[in-house]
Design an enzyme around this catalytic site. Structure first.
Site, PDB file in Angstrom:
ATOM      1  N   LYS A 207       0.883  -1.180  -0.234  1.00  0.00           N
ATOM      2  CA  LYS A 207      -0.037  -0.048  -0.100  1.00  0.00           C
ATOM      3  C   LYS A 207       0.896   1.400   0.049  1.00  0.00           C
ATOM      4  O   LYS A 207       0.763   2.133  -0.674  1.00  0.00           O
ATOM      5  CB  LYS A 207      -0.861  -0.112   1.148  1.00  0.00           C
ATOM      6  N   GLU A 213      10.625  -4.550   4.404  1.00  0.00           N
ATOM      7  CA  GLU A 213      10.658  -6.074   4.036  1.00  0.00           C
ATOM      8  C   GLU A 213      10.387  -6.255   2.680  1.00  0.00           C
ATOM      9  O   GLU A 213      11.087  -6.892   2.037  1.00  0.00           O
ATOM     10  CB  GLU A 213       9.513  -7.006   5.133  1.00  0.00           C
ATOM     11  N   GLY A 268      -4.717  -1.975   5.092  1.00  0.00           N
ATOM     12  CA  GLY A 268      -4.228  -3.149   4.339  1.00  0.00           C
ATOM     13  C   GLY A 268      -4.926  -4.260   4.873  1.00  0.00           C
ATOM     14  O   GLY A 268      -5.011  -5.219   3.989  1.00  0.00           O
ATOM     15  N   ARG A 269      -5.181  -4.569   6.128  1.00  0.00           N
ATOM     16  CA  ARG A 269      -5.861  -5.921   6.269  1.00  0.00           C
ATOM     17  C   ARG A 269      -7.215  -5.877   5.917  1.00  0.00           C
ATOM     18  O   ARG A 269      -8.097  -6.974   6.140  1.00  0.00           O
ATOM     19  CB  ARG A 269      -5.888  -5.886   7.974  1.00  0.00           C
ATOM     20  N   GLU A 354      -5.024  -6.660  14.887  1.00  0.00           N
ATOM     21  CA  GLU A 354      -4.469  -5.082  14.404  1.00  0.00           C
ATOM     22  C   GLU A 354      -5.743  -4.374  14.183  1.00  0.00           C
ATOM     23  O   GLU A 354      -5.460  -3.040  14.697  1.00  0.00           O
ATOM     24  CB  GLU A 354      -3.837  -5.197  13.022  1.00  0.00           C
ATOM     25  N   HIS A 385      -5.506 -33.214  17.528  1.00  0.00           N
ATOM     26  CA  HIS A 385      -4.398 -34.248  17.932  1.00  0.00           C
ATOM     27  C   HIS A 385      -3.312 -33.257  18.639  1.00  0.00           C
ATOM     28  O   HIS A 385      -2.223 -33.700  18.441  1.00  0.00           O
ATOM     29  CB  HIS A 385      -4.137 -35.065  16.787  1.00  0.00           C
ATOM     30  N   LYS A 505       9.498  -0.709  14.193  1.00  0.00           N
ATOM     31  CA  LYS A 505       9.943  -0.642  12.586  1.00  0.00           C
ATOM     32  C   LYS A 505      11.141   0.689  13.091  1.00  0.00           C
ATOM     33  O   LYS A 505      12.168   0.409  12.566  1.00  0.00           O
ATOM     34  CB  LYS A 505       8.855   0.005  11.907  1.00  0.00           C
TER      35      LYS A 505
HETATM   36  O1  F6P Z   1       3.222  -2.892   9.743  1.00  0.00           O
HETATM   37  C1  F6P Z   1       1.827  -3.145   9.640  1.00  0.00           C
HETATM   38  C2  F6P Z   1       1.246  -2.653   8.547  1.00  0.00           C
HETATM   39  O2  F6P Z   1       1.339  -1.408   8.099  1.00  0.00           O
HETATM   40  C3  F6P Z   1      -0.029  -3.316   8.053  1.00  0.00           C
HETATM   41  O3  F6P Z   1      -0.940  -2.587   8.563  1.00  0.00           O
HETATM   42  C4  F6P Z   1       0.097  -3.714   6.575  1.00  0.00           C
HETATM   43  O4  F6P Z   1      -0.902  -4.341   6.170  1.00  0.00           O
HETATM   44  C5  F6P Z   1       1.508  -3.881   6.450  1.00  0.00           C
HETATM   45  O5  F6P Z   1       2.390  -3.398   7.348  1.00  0.00           O
HETATM   46  C6  F6P Z   1       2.086  -3.787   4.861  1.00  0.00           C
HETATM   47  O6  F6P Z   1       1.931  -2.456   4.680  1.00  0.00           O
HETATM   48  P1  F6P Z   1       2.257  -2.197   3.048  1.00  0.00           P
HETATM   49  O7  F6P Z   1       1.192  -2.810   2.219  1.00  0.00           O
HETATM   50  O8  F6P Z   1       2.102  -0.690   2.988  1.00  0.00           O
HETATM   51  O9  F6P Z   1       3.593  -2.653   2.405  1.00  0.00           O
END
Ligand code: F6P
Length: 549
Positions: A207, A213, A268-269, A354, A385, A505
């Site tokens: 987003k 990452e 995002g979620r 979240e 199990h 972060k």
């Molecule tokens: O760190 C949490 C977050 O902001 C989530 O809410 C989001 O889904 C995820 O990181 C990834 O963010 P992006 O889509 O901006 O890379």
């Protein structure tokens, strides 16, 4: 403006009511009312919710509905659907519901018809998916795409991977899908090790397009591709982006003609049905994707229009509040009895935790009640199990959502009835348990009896559906989204921000150079962090004795 939660009339009434019914057992509730199982069942959009095995009476339900009314649930819901900025801490509208509104339903927010925008992107996705799936889209060497690798994290990964797994039955089996999220290089290396670069498409999903990452993985993917194909211009045929941030996409080197947009009003979620679902559309085709959107939308309409007594997301949300704040349950288990839903618990963890893992209310005041529970889970029979022992006989009460289907997508002999019998059996065992007398009557030696007694009185929801389809998946996810909304509204929290993830972060960005540094200045943190960093550096320097790999 509602009174603070614990001062609401209905909340106080619920506190008194809880004391009245707390000592009562589900066995008694069922014995007193032979119709309970049928009465406490509702359905919508192909999902049957049996909530009779919750520790509630009709009065509980009626008080919870009063609580919803007193908390302004209908108004808050309508505010969301009309695009008001209900995400107050980020001053944003919350409009994931617009992502699934049918073409031609105008919804003007902040001066823009958002549904028209949504369908413009859906058309762009459809065109692209058709070109890739038909082989018309060619890679750098002229070959068609055979592999799709989605790179993203959090909402830009969990939705896509969950939906791909859930709808795998409907997916194109001659295409390979991989999902890379972890910044651990192993994730990327293992994902691409058997792929040919000239047949591989990377979807960089982010987003913000600023997530460390994802950008680290995207850079490694770009290096890998260029190294394999020996030409930097190959990137344009093998990389597309899904993002709200055109500038950063372009700065990364992806042609914005190959970018699929969405908007800051999609959290995002809550984004798996936006362009973030591009991998889903590539897997199941535009038709399957649209079917999924129809399911989402149908549940949205149900949430908007059904009276609270009949409203599945409202009922589930209210029961979750009851279990959390009155029964004091800290966790919720989600157990799908459908192998294709194996990633659903991981997806729901982000959606629920979240959203509602918050300690202040909308106006910033500290909260004096419990909010979001810890969600977790596994496909059902595997869990039985493993950790179900604690759910049955442990000292903590874990409400469980058991999700079952009447039909398997891959029927084979007796498998499905064996699987489904477990849905019903687990709900039964958790609710009714086994008394001392019953255990003794089985001839159990006296000293073993206490070990075999099962208290029961453990709450479950059973969600029963006919068969897993794209439409059903959409309805199921929307059900959980709106249940989370209902809980967040009662608790008065901002279910759409996530400030809590920021500090880690920021600190990690400070620590990275300290780990990479060869000159090794003294780290300047607390003594534990300092000594861990020093130890890490020493271990990093040690000779690697693994031998040839
Ligand atoms: O760190 C949490 C977050 O902001 C989530 O809410 C989001 O889904 C995820 O990181 C990834 O963010 P992006 O889509 O901006 O890379």
């Amino acid at each position: 403006m509602s009174a603070p939660l614990r001062q609401r009339k209905s909340w106080k009434a619920l506190e008194t009511h809880y004391l009245e019914i707390n000592s009562r057992h589900l066995r008694e509730f069922f014995a007193e009312d032979p119709q309970r199982g049928e009465r406490m069942r509702r359905d919508a959009e192909g999902i049957y919710l049996d909530y009779s095995k919750n520790r509630v009476t009709d009065e509980t339900l009626s008080l919870l509905i009063q609580l919803a009314n007193e908390s302004g649930l209908a108004l808050h819901r309508d505010a969301m659907f009309s695009g008001e900025h209900i995400n107050v801490s980020e001053d944003r509208a919350v409009l994931h519901v617009a992502l699934r509104m049918p073409k031609g339903t105008p919804l003007v927010v902040d001066g823009v018809d958002v549904v028209e925008q949504v369908h413009t992107v859906l058309d762009q996705m459809t065109d692209f998916a058709n070109r890739v799936r038909s082989g018309e889209w060619k890679g750098h060497t002229g070959k068609a795409i055979k592999n799709v690798v989605n790179i993203g994290i959090g909402g830009s990964d969990l939705g896509p991977v969950m939906a791909y797994e859930a709808l795998r039955y409907y997916s194109r089996r001659d295409l390979t899908f991989r999902f890379v999220s972890n910044v651990d290089s192993t994730d990327f290396v293992e994902a691409v090790r058997d792929l040919s670069a000239d047949e591989t498409l990377f979807i960089i999903s982010s987003k913000t397009f600023g997530t460390l990452e994802t950008l680290t993985n995207a850079r490694s993917a770009r290096d890998w591709l260029i190294q394999q194909l020996g030409d930097a211009s190959a990137v344009s045929k093998h990389f597309v982006a899904v993002s709200t941030n055109e500038e950063k996409v372009s700065a990364f080197g992806i042609d914005t003609a190959n970018m699929f947009g969405f908007w800051d009003w999609v959290g995002g979620r809550y984004s798996m049905d936006s362009a973030i679902g591009l991998s889903t559309m590539l897997a199941v085709g535009p038709e399957g994707f649209y079917e999924m959107l129809e399911g989402f939308h149908a549940m949205d309409v149900h949430f908007q229009t059904a009276p609270f007594e009949e409203n599945l997301p409202v009922l589930m949300g209210l029961l979750a509040v009851w279990n959390r704040d009155f029964l004091g349950c800290q966790t919720v288990g989600v157990m799908p009895y459908e192998q294709y839903l194996k990633r659903l618990p991981a997806y729901l963890q982000q959606l629920t935790m979240e959203s509602n893992g918050k300690h202040v209310s909308l106006d910033g005041t500290s909260i004096d009640y419990q909010t979001g529970a810890i969600y977790w889970g596994e496909p059902g029979t595997n869990g039985q199990h493993s950790f179900y022992q604690l759910i049955h006989q442990g000292t903590t009460i874990v409400p469980v959502d058991l999700i079952g289907f009447a039909k398997s997508l891959n029927p084979l002999g007796e498998h499905h009835d064996i699987l489904s019998s477990n849905v019903f059996a687990q709900a039964q065992a958790l609710a009714f348990g086994k008394t001392e007398e019953e255990v003794r009557a089985e001839g159990t030696p006296e000293h073993v009896i206490p070990h075999r007694v099962m208290e029961g009185n453990r709450p479950t929801n059973v969600l029963l559906c006919e068969i897993l389809t794209p439409r059903l998946l959409g309805a199921l996810i929307a059900l959980y989204e709106h249940s989370v909304f209902t809980q967040g509204t009662i608790w008065g929290v901002d279910s759409f921000d996530q400030w809590g993830v920021e500090l880690g972060k920021v600190l990690s960005v400070q620590i990275i150079p300290e780990l990479e540094s060869s000159s090794e200045p003294e780290p300047s943190h607390d003594s534990s962090t300092n000594s861990l960093i020093t130890l890490y550096r020493a271990l990093k320097r040690k000779e690697d004795n693994r031998g040839d790999q």
